[in-house]
Design a protein around this motif. Structure first.
Motif, PDB file in Angstrom:
ATOM      1  N   VAL A  86       0.868  -1.166   0.000  1.00 12.53           N
ATOM      2  CA  VAL A  86       0.000   0.000   0.000  1.00 12.53           C
ATOM      3  C   VAL A  86       0.912   1.226   0.000  1.00 12.53           C
ATOM      4  O   VAL A  86       1.960   1.237   0.651  1.00 12.53           O
ATOM      5  CB  VAL A  86      -0.995   0.003   1.192  1.00 12.53           C
ATOM      6  CG1 VAL A  86      -0.286   0.034   2.539  1.00 12.53           C
ATOM      7  CG2 VAL A  86      -1.980   1.158   1.085  1.00 12.53           C
ATOM      8  N   CYS A  87       0.510   2.220  -0.781  1.00  4.54           N
ATOM      9  CA  CYS A  87       1.311   3.439  -0.864  1.00  4.54           C
ATOM     10  C   CYS A  87       0.937   4.356   0.305  1.00  4.54           C
ATOM     11  O   CYS A  87      -0.240   4.627   0.521  1.00  4.54           O
ATOM     12  CB  CYS A  87       1.037   4.128  -2.196  1.00  4.54           C
ATOM     13  SG  CYS A  87       1.843   5.729  -2.333  1.00  4.54           S
ATOM     14  N   ASN A  88       1.928   4.820   1.056  1.00  2.00           N
ATOM     15  CA  ASN A  88       1.648   5.711   2.187  1.00  2.00           C
ATOM     16  C   ASN A  88       1.330   7.128   1.738  1.00  2.00           C
ATOM     17  O   ASN A  88       0.810   7.930   2.501  1.00  2.00           O
ATOM     18  CB  ASN A  88       2.845   5.736   3.148  1.00  2.00           C
ATOM     19  CG  ASN A  88       2.977   4.429   3.910  1.00  2.00           C
ATOM     20  OD1 ASN A  88       1.995   3.769   4.238  1.00  2.00           O
ATOM     21  ND2 ASN A  88       4.214   4.035   4.174  1.00  2.00           N
ATOM     22  N   ASN A  89       1.632   7.421   0.488  1.00  3.09           N
ATOM     23  CA  ASN A  89       1.390   8.757  -0.042  1.00  3.09           C
ATOM     24  C   ASN A  89      -0.027   8.907  -0.584  1.00  3.09           C
ATOM     25  O   ASN A  89      -0.794   9.741  -0.117  1.00  3.09           O
ATOM     26  CB  ASN A  89       2.448   9.071  -1.100  1.00  3.09           C
ATOM     27  CG  ASN A  89       2.337  10.493  -1.627  1.00  3.09           C
ATOM     28  OD1 ASN A  89       2.124  11.430  -0.856  1.00  3.09           O
ATOM     29  ND2 ASN A  89       2.463  10.645  -2.927  1.00  3.09           N
ATOM     30  N   CYS A  90      -0.417   8.050  -1.566  1.00  2.00           N
ATOM     31  CA  CYS A  90      -1.750   8.184  -2.156  1.00  2.00           C
ATOM     32  C   CYS A  90      -2.712   7.089  -1.701  1.00  2.00           C
ATOM     33  O   CYS A  90      -3.853   7.047  -2.137  1.00  2.00           O
ATOM     34  CB  CYS A  90      -1.666   8.239  -3.676  1.00  2.00           C
ATOM     35  SG  CYS A  90      -1.244   6.668  -4.453  1.00  2.00           S
ATOM     36  N   LYS A  91      -2.256   6.184  -0.823  1.00  2.00           N
ATOM     37  CA  LYS A  91      -3.074   5.127  -0.211  1.00  2.00           C
ATOM     38  C   LYS A  91      -3.601   4.069  -1.169  1.00  2.00           C
ATOM     39  O   LYS A  91      -4.560   3.364  -0.846  1.00  2.00           O
ATOM     40  CB  LYS A  91      -4.273   5.735   0.579  1.00  2.00           C
ATOM     41  CG  LYS A  91      -3.888   6.763   1.641  1.00  2.00           C
ATOM     42  CD  LYS A  91      -3.113   6.134   2.780  1.00  2.00           C
ATOM     43  CE  LYS A  91      -2.596   7.212   3.727  1.00  2.00           C
ATOM     44  NZ  LYS A  91      -1.486   6.726   4.547  1.00  2.00           N
ATOM     45  N   CYS A  92      -3.032   3.960  -2.366  1.00  2.00           N
ATOM     46  CA  CYS A  92      -3.521   2.916  -3.261  1.00  2.00           C
ATOM     47  C   CYS A  92      -2.854   1.581  -2.927  1.00  2.00           C
ATOM     48  O   CYS A  92      -1.703   1.531  -2.510  1.00  2.00           O
ATOM     49  CB  CYS A  92      -3.337   3.283  -4.732  1.00  2.00           C
ATOM     50  SG  CYS A  92      -1.664   3.134  -5.340  1.00  2.00           S
ATOM     51  N   ASP A  93      -3.629   0.492  -3.086  1.00  2.00           N
ATOM     52  CA  ASP A  93      -3.117  -0.870  -2.892  1.00  2.00           C
ATOM     53  C   ASP A  93      -2.654  -1.374  -4.234  1.00  2.00           C
ATOM     54  O   ASP A  93      -3.283  -1.101  -5.248  1.00  2.00           O
ATOM     55  CB  ASP A  93      -4.252  -1.830  -2.461  1.00  2.00           C
ATOM     56  CG  ASP A  93      -4.729  -1.565  -1.061  1.00  2.00           C
ATOM     57  OD1 ASP A  93      -4.181  -0.659  -0.427  1.00  2.00           O
ATOM     58  OD2 ASP A  93      -5.643  -2.272  -0.623  1.00  2.00           O
ATOM     59  N   THR A 102       8.126   0.995  -5.991  1.00  2.00           N
ATOM     60  CA  THR A 102       7.572   2.349  -5.977  1.00  2.00           C
ATOM     61  C   THR A 102       6.113   2.291  -6.412  1.00  2.00           C
ATOM     62  O   THR A 102       5.714   1.391  -7.146  1.00  2.00           O
ATOM     63  CB  THR A 102       8.349   3.304  -6.931  1.00  2.00           C
ATOM     64  OG1 THR A 102       8.437   2.676  -8.214  1.00  2.00           O
ATOM     65  CG2 THR A 102       9.735   3.615  -6.421  1.00  2.00           C
ATOM     66  N   CYS A 103       5.325   3.231  -5.950  1.00  2.00           N
ATOM     67  CA  CYS A 103       3.906   3.258  -6.253  1.00  2.00           C
ATOM     68  C   CYS A 103       3.657   3.498  -7.748  1.00  2.00           C
ATOM     69  O   CYS A 103       4.200   4.431  -8.323  1.00  2.00           O
ATOM     70  CB  CYS A 103       3.247   4.364  -5.432  1.00  2.00           C
ATOM     71  SG  CYS A 103       1.521   4.595  -5.838  1.00  2.00           S
ATOM     72  N   PRO A 104       2.825   2.629  -8.393  1.00  2.00           N
ATOM     73  CA  PRO A 104       2.557   2.813  -9.834  1.00  2.00           C
ATOM     74  C   PRO A 104       1.663   4.028 -10.099  1.00  2.00           C
ATOM     75  O   PRO A 104       1.616   4.532 -11.227  1.00  2.00           O
ATOM     76  CB  PRO A 104       1.855   1.510 -10.221  1.00  2.00           C
ATOM     77  CG  PRO A 104       1.254   0.989  -8.956  1.00  2.00           C
ATOM     78  CD  PRO A 104       2.134   1.468  -7.828  1.00  2.00           C
ATOM     79  N   GLU A 105       0.955   4.498  -9.081  1.00  3.38           N
ATOM     80  CA  GLU A 105       0.037   5.637  -9.247  1.00  3.38           C
ATOM     81  C   GLU A 105       0.759   6.979  -9.147  1.00  3.38           C
ATOM     82  O   GLU A 105       0.632   7.832  -9.996  1.00  3.38           O
ATOM     83  CB  GLU A 105      -1.078   5.585  -8.195  1.00  3.38           C
ATOM     84  CG  GLU A 105      -2.073   4.460  -8.397  1.00  3.38           C
ATOM     85  CD  GLU A 105      -2.840   4.555  -9.714  1.00  3.38           C
ATOM     86  OE1 GLU A 105      -3.246   5.667 -10.087  1.00  3.38           O
ATOM     87  OE2 GLU A 105      -3.024   3.501 -10.362  1.00  3.38           O
ATOM     88  N   CYS A 106       1.514   7.159  -8.040  1.00 10.08           N
ATOM     89  CA  CYS A 106       2.128   8.470  -7.821  1.00 10.08           C
ATOM     90  C   CYS A 106       3.663   8.432  -7.828  1.00 10.08           C
ATOM     91  O   CYS A 106       4.311   9.461  -7.727  1.00 10.08           O
ATOM     92  CB  CYS A 106       1.620   9.064  -6.507  1.00 10.08           C
ATOM     93  SG  CYS A 106       2.253   8.224  -5.053  1.00 10.08           S
ATOM     94  N   GLY A 107       4.240   7.222  -7.916  1.00 15.92           N
ATOM     95  CA  GLY A 107       5.697   7.110  -8.006  1.00 15.92           C
ATOM     96  C   GLY A 107       6.427   7.224  -6.678  1.00 15.92           C
ATOM     97  O   GLY A 107       7.653   7.197  -6.638  1.00 15.92           O
TER      98      GLY A 107
HETATM   99 ZN   LIG Z   1       1.055   6.285  -4.446  1.00 15.96          ZN
END
Ligand SMILES: [Zn+2]
Length: 127
Positions: A86-93, A102-107
């Motif tokens: 889970v991304c701690n920045n944008c909360k996407c799983d 790294t988060c695929p949504e916000c990097g």
């Molecule tokens: Zn993210």
């Protein structure tokens, strides 16, 4: 004898499966004995993808180590649990399909691993 580096690497990987198989079987036989089983027919285990088990290698080690125990000839069922985070920045799983954490949504690299490090026995069946 001079072995190339890759050989050591392979050896280390094999040792990993052997050690896990050995530990696992001692838990299986202890638990089965405690529960009053005389014979173990099937063992189901869960491995997280991050544990990096070579299933073929593990099965060979398992079938060798169970010889002479109450789990001899037991069937082994392996379930691989994918790495999710889970991304701690944008909360996407999301599911991690490569080694890029790294988060695929916000990097963002600020992620929390939810699954994939598991190593446990799901069930032991027998009589
Ligand atoms: Zn993210």
């Amino acid at each position: 004898m001079c072995l190339p580096v890759t050989r050591y690497h392979e050896f280390a990987e094999i040792m990993h499966e052997l050690r896990i198989a050995e530990d696992l079987i001692s838990i299986v036989t202890e638990t089965a004995t405690e529960e009053g089983l005389k014979k173990v027919a099937k063992v189901s285990v869960c491995f997280g993808e991050m544990v990096q088990i070579d299933c073929g290698c593990f099965e060979v080690a398992f079938s060798e180590f169970v010889k002479g125990t109450i789990a001899e000839n037991a069937e082994i069922d392996i379930e691989i649990i994918p790495v999710t985070a889970v991304c701690n920045n944008c909360k996407c799983d999301y599911k991690i399909s490569n080694i890029t954490f790294t988060c695929p949504e916000c990097g963002s690299g600020d992620i929390c691993i939810l699954s994939g490090k598991e190593l446990f026995i799901k069930s032991i069946e027998g009589d």
